[in-house]
Enzyme design. Sequence first.
Site, mmCIF file in Angstrom:
data_model
loop_
_atom_site.group_PDB
_atom_site.id
_atom_site.type_symbol
_atom_site.label_atom_id
_atom_site.label_comp_id
_atom_site.label_asym_id
_atom_site.label_seq_id
_atom_site.Cartn_x
_atom_site.Cartn_y
_atom_site.Cartn_z
ATOM 1 N N ASN A 57 -2.161 -2.915 6.194
ATOM 2 C CA ASN A 57 -2.806 -1.610 5.992
ATOM 3 C C ASN A 57 -2.109 -0.463 6.719
ATOM 4 O O ASN A 57 -2.229 0.687 6.292
ATOM 5 C CB ASN A 57 -4.273 -1.702 6.458
ATOM 6 N N TYR A 70 6.538 8.959 0.793
ATOM 7 C CA TYR A 70 5.204 8.336 0.790
ATOM 8 C C TYR A 70 4.870 7.704 -0.564
ATOM 9 O O TYR A 70 4.615 6.494 -0.630
ATOM 10 C CB TYR A 70 4.143 9.347 1.251
ATOM 11 N N LYS A 82 4.643 3.607 -1.604
ATOM 12 C CA LYS A 82 3.452 2.965 -2.177
ATOM 13 C C LYS A 82 3.759 2.356 -3.557
ATOM 14 O O LYS A 82 3.152 1.354 -3.936
ATOM 15 C CB LYS A 82 2.280 3.950 -2.233
HETATM 16 P P1 NAD Z 1 -4.830 6.577 9.898
HETATM 17 O O1 NAD Z 1 -3.716 7.467 10.298
HETATM 18 O O2 NAD Z 1 -6.232 6.933 10.263
HETATM 19 O O3 NAD Z 1 -4.539 5.094 10.433
HETATM 20 C C1 NAD Z 1 -3.256 4.558 10.320
HETATM 21 C C2 NAD Z 1 -3.199 3.231 11.034
HETATM 22 O O4 NAD Z 1 -1.832 2.797 10.993
HETATM 23 C C3 NAD Z 1 -3.605 3.335 12.502
HETATM 24 O O5 NAD Z 1 -4.349 2.177 12.869
HETATM 25 C C4 NAD Z 1 -2.267 3.325 13.247
HETATM 26 O O6 NAD Z 1 -2.346 2.652 14.493
HETATM 27 C C5 NAD Z 1 -1.377 2.535 12.307
HETATM 28 N N1 NAD Z 1 0.003 2.967 12.470
HETATM 29 C C6 NAD Z 1 0.508 4.208 12.288
HETATM 30 N N2 NAD Z 1 1.820 4.218 12.604
HETATM 31 C C7 NAD Z 1 2.130 2.955 13.004
HETATM 32 C C8 NAD Z 1 3.317 2.317 13.450
HETATM 33 N N3 NAD Z 1 4.466 2.963 13.543
HETATM 34 N N4 NAD Z 1 3.256 1.010 13.768
HETATM 35 C C9 NAD Z 1 2.101 0.312 13.653
HETATM 36 N N5 NAD Z 1 0.945 0.858 13.231
HETATM 37 C C10 NAD Z 1 0.978 2.153 12.918
HETATM 38 O O7 NAD Z 1 -4.672 6.386 8.354
HETATM 39 P P2 NAD Z 1 -5.644 5.886 7.196
HETATM 40 O O8 NAD Z 1 -5.959 7.054 6.394
HETATM 41 O O9 NAD Z 1 -6.723 5.002 7.713
HETATM 42 O O10 NAD Z 1 -4.572 5.027 6.361
HETATM 43 C C11 NAD Z 1 -4.565 3.615 6.318
HETATM 44 C C12 NAD Z 1 -3.814 3.205 5.087
HETATM 45 O O11 NAD Z 1 -4.451 3.762 3.942
HETATM 46 C C13 NAD Z 1 -2.359 3.686 5.038
HETATM 47 O O12 NAD Z 1 -1.540 2.676 4.489
HETATM 48 C C14 NAD Z 1 -2.431 4.890 4.097
HETATM 49 O O13 NAD Z 1 -1.209 5.113 3.462
HETATM 50 C C15 NAD Z 1 -3.506 4.430 3.136
HETATM 51 N N6 NAD Z 1 -4.187 5.492 2.393
HETATM 52 C C16 NAD Z 1 -4.953 6.436 3.020
HETATM 53 C C17 NAD Z 1 -5.587 7.421 2.272
HETATM 54 C C18 NAD Z 1 -6.470 8.467 2.912
HETATM 55 O O14 NAD Z 1 -6.855 9.428 2.214
HETATM 56 N N7 NAD Z 1 -6.824 8.351 4.170
HETATM 57 C C19 NAD Z 1 -5.443 7.444 0.883
HETATM 58 C C20 NAD Z 1 -4.639 6.479 0.268
HETATM 59 C C21 NAD Z 1 -4.021 5.499 1.039
#
Ligand code: NAD
Length: 248
Positions: free
Chosen positions: A91, A156, A160
């Site tokens: 994730n 990005y 994906k």
């Molecule tokens: P967030 O930034 O709140 O959390 C990201 C997580 O990734 C955190 O736990 C962080 O510790 C970890 N992380 C970041 N950089 C890192 C690194 N270099 N090494 C290890 N861990 C690392 O983001 P989120 O919104 O919860 O996103 C989680 C996933 O969902 C991601 O893959 C993101 O692409 C995807 N996503 C999010 C959204 C959204 O709108 N929030 C939409 C589509 C997809």
Amino acid sequence: MLLENKIAIVTGGTRGIGFAIVEAFLEEGATVILCGSRPESAEKAVLQLKEKNSLAKVEGISPNLSDYNEVKDAFNTIISKYGHIDILVNNAGVSESTPFTDYTPETFERVMDLNVKGVFNCTKAVVDYMVEQKSGVILNTSSMVSITGQPSGIAYPSSKFAVNGLTISLARELGPKGIRVNAVAPGVTYTDMMRSVPQKYIDPLVAKIPLRRIGQPEDIANAFVFLASEKASYITGVVLSVDGLARS
Ligand code: NAD
């Protein structure tokens, strides 16, 4: 409970969508190893979960996901401790919005290193165990932009699209070995990042969503619980959109 006696690793489990997945897995009876980018953030997330439920079966680790040997060592330690590994959730991810004209190769590499190489490294580090035990579930967090693309931050959506490619191809390769591989593609989801966005930007977004709201991390986590569970035992190679949009 849907995940009783299951051992799950969740990367990016310290906040946002990953934290919601960890909470939901714990509620369904799993033991969860969450990965954070730093030891302090992993520890903080574990403390938060234990404050809510002192019996929560959770621990934190923080290998550099872009370094295969570090991931392999950390996961080997976990698997030796618990004796098996049932679920891997890839994730962790970073997003990016630089216009292409300003893009640098370093930015491209930074995103790919975590969003694609990280998924490869973690999957590679568990797959031999899953093949040996003839079972396992690998779940990846994709994104709505893996279907639509996005007008800036080229790494990005590219990353994906690659996640979807890994998901579908590995599902084909590992299905005969008893391993299911699926992805969830969230739409705009209300994580920390969104909390600072003024309402005037959120309203037009919501107007375009038939279900008329932004996704909550729990909406996404529910899809992960389903795909991780035996309820999805005949589902593999799917990229499940969880975005409130009606798609044809
Ligand atoms: P967030 O930034 O709140 O959390 C990201 C997580 O990734 C955190 O736990 C962080 O510790 C970890 N992380 C970041 N950089 C890192 C690194 N270099 N090494 C290890 N861990 C690392 O983001 P989120 O919104 O919860 O996103 C989680 C996933 O969902 C991601 O893959 C993101 O692409 C995807 N996503 C999010 C959204 C959204 O709108 N929030 C939409 C589509 C997809």
